[in-house]
Design a protein around this motif. Sequence first.
Motif, mmCIF file in Angstrom:
data_model
loop_
_atom_site.group_PDB
_atom_site.id
_atom_site.type_symbol
_atom_site.label_atom_id
_atom_site.label_comp_id
_atom_site.label_asym_id
_atom_site.label_seq_id
_atom_site.Cartn_x
_atom_site.Cartn_y
_atom_site.Cartn_z
ATOM 1 N N MET A 117 0.831 -1.207 0.000
ATOM 2 C CA MET A 117 0.000 0.000 0.000
ATOM 3 C C MET A 117 0.866 1.256 0.000
ATOM 4 S SD MET A 117 -3.084 1.069 -0.281
ATOM 5 C CE MET A 117 -3.833 -0.569 -0.178
ATOM 6 N N GLN A 118 1.848 1.339 0.912
ATOM 7 C CA GLN A 118 2.651 2.557 0.986
ATOM 8 C C GLN A 118 3.436 2.801 -0.311
ATOM 9 O OE1 GLN A 118 5.208 2.738 4.434
ATOM 10 N NE2 GLN A 118 6.115 4.699 3.828
ATOM 11 N N ALA A 119 4.093 1.751 -0.822
ATOM 12 C CA ALA A 119 4.940 1.919 -2.008
ATOM 13 C C ALA A 119 4.144 2.402 -3.222
ATOM 14 C CB ALA A 119 5.678 0.610 -2.320
ATOM 15 N N PRO A 120 3.058 1.736 -3.630
ATOM 16 C CA PRO A 120 2.344 2.209 -4.830
ATOM 17 C C PRO A 120 1.729 3.598 -4.660
ATOM 18 C CG PRO A 120 1.172 0.367 -3.782
ATOM 19 C CD PRO A 120 2.512 0.460 -3.140
ATOM 20 N N LEU A 121 1.289 3.951 -3.459
ATOM 21 C CA LEU A 121 0.722 5.289 -3.275
ATOM 22 C C LEU A 121 1.810 6.355 -3.288
ATOM 23 C CD1 LEU A 121 -2.139 4.778 -0.631
ATOM 24 C CD2 LEU A 121 -2.284 4.881 -3.116
ATOM 25 N N GLU A 122 2.968 6.046 -2.678
ATOM 26 C CA GLU A 122 4.049 7.041 -2.678
ATOM 27 C C GLU A 122 4.641 7.225 -4.072
ATOM 28 O OE1 GLU A 122 6.774 6.065 0.517
ATOM 29 O OE2 GLU A 122 5.508 7.110 1.985
ATOM 30 N N ASP A 123 4.516 6.206 -4.930
ATOM 31 C CA ASP A 123 4.942 6.387 -6.320
ATOM 32 C C ASP A 123 4.055 7.401 -7.044
ATOM 33 O OD1 ASP A 123 6.993 4.616 -6.059
ATOM 34 O OD2 ASP A 123 5.954 2.923 -6.986
ATOM 35 N N ALA A 124 2.808 7.556 -6.560
ATOM 36 C CA ALA A 124 1.837 8.376 -7.293
ATOM 37 C C ALA A 124 1.591 9.751 -6.675
ATOM 38 C CB ALA A 124 0.509 7.620 -7.397
ATOM 39 N N PHE A 125 1.866 9.903 -5.367
ATOM 40 C CA PHE A 125 1.495 11.147 -4.690
ATOM 41 C C PHE A 125 2.642 11.664 -3.826
ATOM 42 C CE2 PHE A 125 -2.476 8.829 -5.422
ATOM 43 C CZ PHE A 125 -3.159 9.775 -6.169
ATOM 44 N N PRO A 126 2.714 13.000 -3.636
ATOM 45 C CA PRO A 126 3.863 13.585 -2.913
ATOM 46 C C PRO A 126 3.875 13.271 -1.423
ATOM 47 C CG PRO A 126 2.275 15.292 -3.541
ATOM 48 C CD PRO A 126 1.833 14.035 -4.223
ATOM 49 N N LEU A 127 2.694 13.101 -0.791
ATOM 50 C CA LEU A 127 2.648 12.846 0.647
ATOM 51 C C LEU A 127 1.566 11.811 0.940
ATOM 52 C CD1 LEU A 127 3.517 13.562 3.570
ATOM 53 C CD2 LEU A 127 1.749 15.331 3.561
ATOM 54 N N VAL A 128 1.954 10.742 1.639
ATOM 55 C CA VAL A 128 1.015 9.668 1.955
ATOM 56 C C VAL A 128 1.121 9.343 3.436
ATOM 57 C CG1 VAL A 128 0.414 7.240 1.539
ATOM 58 C CG2 VAL A 128 1.208 8.672 -0.361
ATOM 59 N N ARG A 129 -0.019 9.319 4.121
ATOM 60 C CA ARG A 129 -0.016 8.864 5.517
ATOM 61 C C ARG A 129 -1.010 7.710 5.655
ATOM 62 N NH1 ARG A 129 -0.541 12.943 10.290
ATOM 63 N NH2 ARG A 129 -0.061 11.016 11.421
ATOM 64 N N ILE A 130 -0.517 6.564 6.100
ATOM 65 C CA ILE A 130 -1.354 5.374 6.256
ATOM 66 C C ILE A 130 -1.395 5.031 7.738
ATOM 67 C CG2 ILE A 130 -1.663 2.941 5.631
ATOM 68 C CD1 ILE A 130 0.125 3.485 3.186
ATOM 69 N N GLU A 131 -2.588 4.853 8.271
ATOM 70 C CA GLU A 131 -2.681 4.522 9.690
ATOM 71 C C GLU A 131 -3.833 3.554 9.909
ATOM 72 O OE1 GLU A 131 -1.443 7.160 13.267
ATOM 73 O OE2 GLU A 131 -3.555 7.591 12.918
ATOM 74 N N ASN A 132 -3.715 2.771 10.973
ATOM 75 C CA ASN A 132 -4.814 1.903 11.383
ATOM 76 C C ASN A 132 -6.108 2.705 11.456
ATOM 77 O OD1 ASN A 132 -6.487 1.004 13.949
ATOM 78 N ND2 ASN A 132 -5.598 -0.811 13.009
ATOM 79 N N ASP A 133 -7.182 2.125 10.954
ATOM 80 C CA ASP A 133 -8.439 2.876 10.858
ATOM 81 C C ASP A 133 -8.958 3.360 12.212
ATOM 82 O OD1 ASP A 133 -8.947 0.261 11.595
ATOM 83 O OD2 ASP A 133 -10.520 -0.089 10.113
ATOM 84 N N CYS A 134 -8.768 2.541 13.239
ATOM 85 C CA CYS A 134 -9.305 2.956 14.541
ATOM 86 C C CYS A 134 -8.425 3.995 15.219
ATOM 87 C CB CYS A 134 -9.496 1.745 15.444
ATOM 88 S SG CYS A 134 -10.884 0.734 14.902
#
Lengths: 316, 316
Positions: A117-134
């Motif tokens: 998830m982190q790698a493909p999104l960071e390839d496409a966008f300048p800033l990505v923050r992924i966190e547990n939903d809760c």
Amino acid sequence: MAARWHACVDIGGTKVAVSLADATADPSGPPLLHHRLSEPTVKSGPPEALSLQVLRLIDAACAGAGGTGAQVAAVGVSSCGPFVKPQGLIELAAPNICAGLGARSAGQPNDWTSLPMQAPLEDAFPLVRIENDCLAALRAERRWGALQGLDHCAYVTWSTGIGTGLCVDGHLLQGKNGNAGHAGHMFVSDDESALCGCGNVGDVEALVSGSAIARRFGLDAATLMAAARAGDTLALQQVDALCRVLGRALYNLVVTLDLQRISIGGSVFLRQQDLLLPRLRAQITGRLASLTDGFELVAAGLGDSVADCAAAALVV
Amino acid sequence: MAARWHACVDIGGTKVAVSLADATADPSGPPLLHHRLSEPTVKSGPPEALSLQVLRLIDAACAGAGGTGAQVAAVGVSSCGPFVKPQGLIELAAPNICAGLGARSAGQPNDWTSLPMQAPLEDAFPLVRIENDCLAALRAERRWGALQGLDHCAYVTWSTGIGTGLCVDGHLLQGKNGNAGHAGHMFVSDDESALCGCGNVGDVEALVSGSAIARRFGLDAATLMAAARAGDTLALQQVDALCRVLGRALYNLVVTLDLQRISIGGSVFLRQQDLLLPRLRAQITGRLASLTDGFELVAAGLGDSVADCAAAALVV
């Protein structure tokens, strides 16, 4: 092209939702999310399928708003967990999506054990923050919802799965791999009749989650609750039993963490809170006064928008 | 008179121990405690009886060392909890001492609901620090024992009662009233055959604590374990059942807090760790890999001295 939006992504075991928040919005109130798109969570194909679904939905939301993905300044992803980092970057190892973790027998159409998830999104966008939903929902509830001003609190979702985000002494608990809060996998009873997506038998999620209700009772949560409301004795007993299990898990959190308040959201709970809230409270109130006096169990202040606001809280 | 000592006080449900540490000792290693005195915990008389016992034992230890209580620079009190602060000062509301909290039926000879501790000690000494025994033991284990260098860890005692001290992200969890860590009062099974001192039926402490073993099986923990070692089938089944309950509680902590390591101490555990440790580990190992991979369950590095070192860690 100038950055116009924050993309807010909510990944659950049932659906993936993407909405946009204006990059210039006032961060003091709950964000006004727009151009929301939602699809069933992809659960077949190669492990990249889910991140491709997210990328496609972000582009579609931007197109719907008259722009392109290049105008996204940041992406906040609020996802069911746990997460793993086999290459140093976040992948999802969520039992409600990855059947390879133990739920093959529950009929999920994949053998995934983790999803990039982190790698493909960071390839496409300048800033990505992924966190547990809760954990993300906990941020949103503390900022805009029912947990404002509280330093000892938790957010719990009762949805496709069961998850928690925990805050003690003003500190959001992360843990050794950022997976603190998987209290849905606690054991609170001896009922061994249900298999969890994580491979365990009889944990809280196996017994009471939305997907567990469907597997165990052969009908969805809303239908079960409606039967209980209509006076069906068996359905009411089943609802009582569900609330006993989840209520004990909530009590366990209160005595373990000495919390002031827990707010609950999630599709199973929010649609039936008048039925469920008193039954959950009954598992806590009056027990071990030095821990439970002053404690409150409440519905999510952000209501149905808590999941979208969770993603927004990561980037707004 | 010049300050010569730190007084280290360990208050448990069975005994009260006082020892002295030299005020000039090197704080980098475990303290050399001396002139230790221990008595059964006072459980009758007025609520002031316990603090009077502590004051008397401190004076006696100082007298034994050739001095007086006036030479005590600071007092560290590591006590079973929970604590309450009805007048803004710490009082003990510990189910293993205060029978008025729910355990009258267990035959404790008092109707106490809380016991003053901070006020009488601060009247007598210039500096007093009182903390939950497991939180203090966690400090000691992180400083000198089996949890050195770890930011995500817990100390658990299996003794007269069951208690935990919790550390996540390098932060020792306190909670709204400083009572975080009372995970011994979690529910992990449906066994409702045992009453806890807190008034609940069937929580972990009610089922497996040292006092619970005596009440439930009619013999003390050491005798039960000896019978299990000698091949008594029933005793071995009972030991397995005890470890299943406590092991599930430990697993619950791991998935809730994403811990690296838990160290266990306490009189029940430390005398039987070769019998108990593998059985406890079996409740954790192999479950939900994203949370349990890399987790370790170990015996307290400070061994039998962990409780005394806990009190010392508050003032040394």
